[in-house]
Structures are given as C-alpha cells and as structure tokens.
Design a protein around this motif. Structure first.
Motif, short mmCIF file in Angstrom:
data_model
loop_
_atom_site.label_atom_id
_atom_site.label_comp_id
_atom_site.label_asym_id
_atom_site.label_seq_id
_atom_site.Cartn_x
_atom_site.Cartn_y
_atom_site.Cartn_z
N LEU A 174 0.86 -1.18 0.00
CA LEU A 174 0.00 0.00 0.00
C LEU A 174 0.89 1.23 0.00
N LEU A 175 0.71 2.09 -0.98
CA LEU A 175 1.46 3.34 -1.09
C LEU A 175 0.50 4.48 -0.85
N ALA A 176 0.62 5.15 0.29
CA ALA A 176 -0.25 6.27 0.64
C ALA A 176 0.39 7.55 0.12
N VAL A 177 -0.36 8.31 -0.69
CA VAL A 177 0.18 9.53 -1.29
C VAL A 177 -0.75 10.72 -1.05
N ASP A 178 -0.15 11.91 -1.11
CA ASP A 178 -0.94 13.13 -0.95
C ASP A 178 -0.59 14.19 -1.98
N GLY A 179 0.23 13.81 -2.97
CA GLY A 179 0.61 14.75 -4.01
C GLY A 179 1.86 15.56 -3.70
N SER A 180 2.48 15.32 -2.55
CA SER A 180 3.67 16.08 -2.15
C SER A 180 4.95 15.44 -2.71
N LYS A 181 6.05 16.18 -2.56
CA LYS A 181 7.36 15.63 -2.96
C LYS A 181 7.71 14.41 -2.12
N ASN A 182 7.27 14.41 -0.86
CA ASN A 182 7.53 13.25 -0.01
C ASN A 182 6.80 12.02 -0.54
N SER A 183 5.64 12.21 -1.13
CA SER A 183 4.91 11.09 -1.73
C SER A 183 5.68 10.50 -2.90
N ILE A 184 6.29 11.37 -3.68
CA ILE A 184 7.07 10.90 -4.84
C ILE A 184 8.29 10.12 -4.36
N ARG A 185 8.94 10.60 -3.30
CA ARG A 185 10.07 9.87 -2.72
C ARG A 185 9.61 8.52 -2.17
N ALA A 186 8.45 8.50 -1.52
CA ALA A 186 7.90 7.24 -1.00
C ALA A 186 7.62 6.28 -2.15
N ALA A 187 7.09 6.80 -3.25
CA ALA A 187 6.82 5.96 -4.42
C ALA A 187 8.10 5.35 -4.97
N ALA A 188 9.16 6.14 -5.01
CA ALA A 188 10.45 5.63 -5.50
C ALA A 188 10.93 4.47 -4.63
N GLU A 189 10.77 4.57 -3.33
CA GLU A 189 11.18 3.47 -2.43
C GLU A 189 10.27 2.26 -2.61
N ALA A 190 8.98 2.48 -2.77
CA ALA A 190 8.05 1.37 -2.99
C ALA A 190 8.41 0.63 -4.28
N ILE A 191 8.80 1.38 -5.31
CA ILE A 191 9.20 0.77 -6.58
C ILE A 191 10.43 -0.10 -6.39
N LYS A 192 11.40 0.38 -5.62
CA LYS A 192 12.61 -0.42 -5.36
C LYS A 192 12.24 -1.75 -4.73
N ILE A 193 11.35 -1.71 -3.77
CA ILE A 193 10.93 -2.94 -3.07
C ILE A 193 10.13 -3.83 -4.01
N ALA A 194 9.20 -3.24 -4.74
CA ALA A 194 8.34 -4.02 -5.63
C ALA A 194 9.12 -4.67 -6.77
N SER A 195 10.17 -4.02 -7.22
CA SER A 195 10.93 -4.56 -8.35
C SER A 195 11.75 -5.79 -7.98
N MET A 196 11.82 -6.12 -6.70
CA MET A 196 12.52 -7.33 -6.26
C MET A 196 11.65 -8.58 -6.44
N ASN A 197 10.36 -8.38 -6.70
CA ASN A 197 9.43 -9.50 -6.84
C ASN A 197 8.49 -9.22 -8.01
N SER A 198 8.55 -10.05 -9.02
CA SER A 198 7.71 -9.83 -10.21
C SER A 198 6.22 -10.00 -9.92
N GLU A 199 5.88 -10.60 -8.79
CA GLU A 199 4.48 -10.80 -8.41
C GLU A 199 3.91 -9.62 -7.62
N CYS A 200 4.75 -8.66 -7.28
CA CYS A 200 4.33 -7.57 -6.41
C CYS A 200 3.43 -6.57 -7.13
N LYS A 201 2.41 -6.12 -6.41
CA LYS A 201 1.46 -5.13 -6.92
C LYS A 201 1.35 -4.02 -5.89
#
Length: 139
Positions: A6-33
């Motif tokens: 679950l990626l909680a966002v609010d449109g801020s720069k911090n949300s974009i940074r959080a998304a980048a970290e979520a992507i790093k984690i998700a890219s370790m598993n091809s089944e991740c959504k």
C-alpha cells in the motif's frame, strides 16, 4: 518478499520519494502489486470545493496530484491500482490497510517538529501505531 504494498500519497514531494522506495521494493518480486491510496481529507474538502467549478473539476484536480506517482510506476513497469478515499487520512489509511491485508505500507513523512506532531499528530505516526503490517516512512 512483499506481494501486496500500500502506497499512501498526498501529491507532495515526499509522496514521490515514498513511491520511489516502494518501486525499489516491488521490483525485487515480479508478483508484487502496489495499491496507491489518496485520501481526500474532509477538513480540506470544503476549501477545495469552494475553489472549483464542480464535482468533475474537483475529481480532476485530485487525480492530477497522482500523475507523478503513476508515471513513476508505469515507467518502471510495476503493476498498480489507484484508489481515492474520502475522510480523515490517518484513520482511512489504517482501515484500508487492515481491511485489505497488505504486507507493507509505504508513506512519506511531512517532517513535523516535535511540538507540531504533539499538537496535530502526524498521519505517518498514526499509521505506524495502528496498522497491522510493517510500515516504511520515507523522509
């Protein structure tokens, strides 16, 4: 590894940074959504409504805040869904995370100082205390 984030966002720069970290984690598993959640805060909704022409424009402006995060996920080929919830951000994120059995919540931090956090409380602090899975707070 995690399959449901679950990626909680609010449109801020911090949300974009959080998304980048979520992507790093998700890219370790091809089944991740990733489920993107944006909460339309009731306390800010009145102000938003006063400054828009109608429901469609309001919905459009909220969705605009999600575009940078969605673009990041799309560019990295990470599967995602987007959900716009209505209510108070902390409790809504907690309820959504717990009701849908997420394995990880990723959320940005606004960086409140000690006094602000004590008086106002922070969404990320509330989420950490009450959600039933691990939480990654991205500064």
């Amino acid at each position: 590894m995690y399959e449901k984030i679950l990626l909680a966002v609010d449109g801020s720069k911090n949300s974009i940074r959080a998304a980048a970290e979520a992507i790093k984690i998700a890219s370790m598993n091809s089944e991740c959504k990733i489920d993107i959640v944006y909460v339309a805060d009731f306390s800010k909704s009145k102000k938003e409504i006063l400054h828009t022409q109608g429901k469609e424009e309001l919905d459009f402006s909220r969705r605009q805040k999600l575009i940078p995060v969605q673009d990041l996920l799309r560019n990295k080929n990470v599967p995602y869904t987007t959900n716009i919830l209505r209510g108070e951000p902390g409790p809504m994120i907690i309820r959504y995370a717990n009701d849908n059995a997420f394995e990880l919540v990723v959320i940005g931090s606004r960086g409140l100082n000690g006094l602000q956090e004590m008086v106002l409380g922070s969404v990320s602090h509330k989420v950490v205390k009450r959600v039933n899975c691990p939480v990654l707070i991205v500064k």
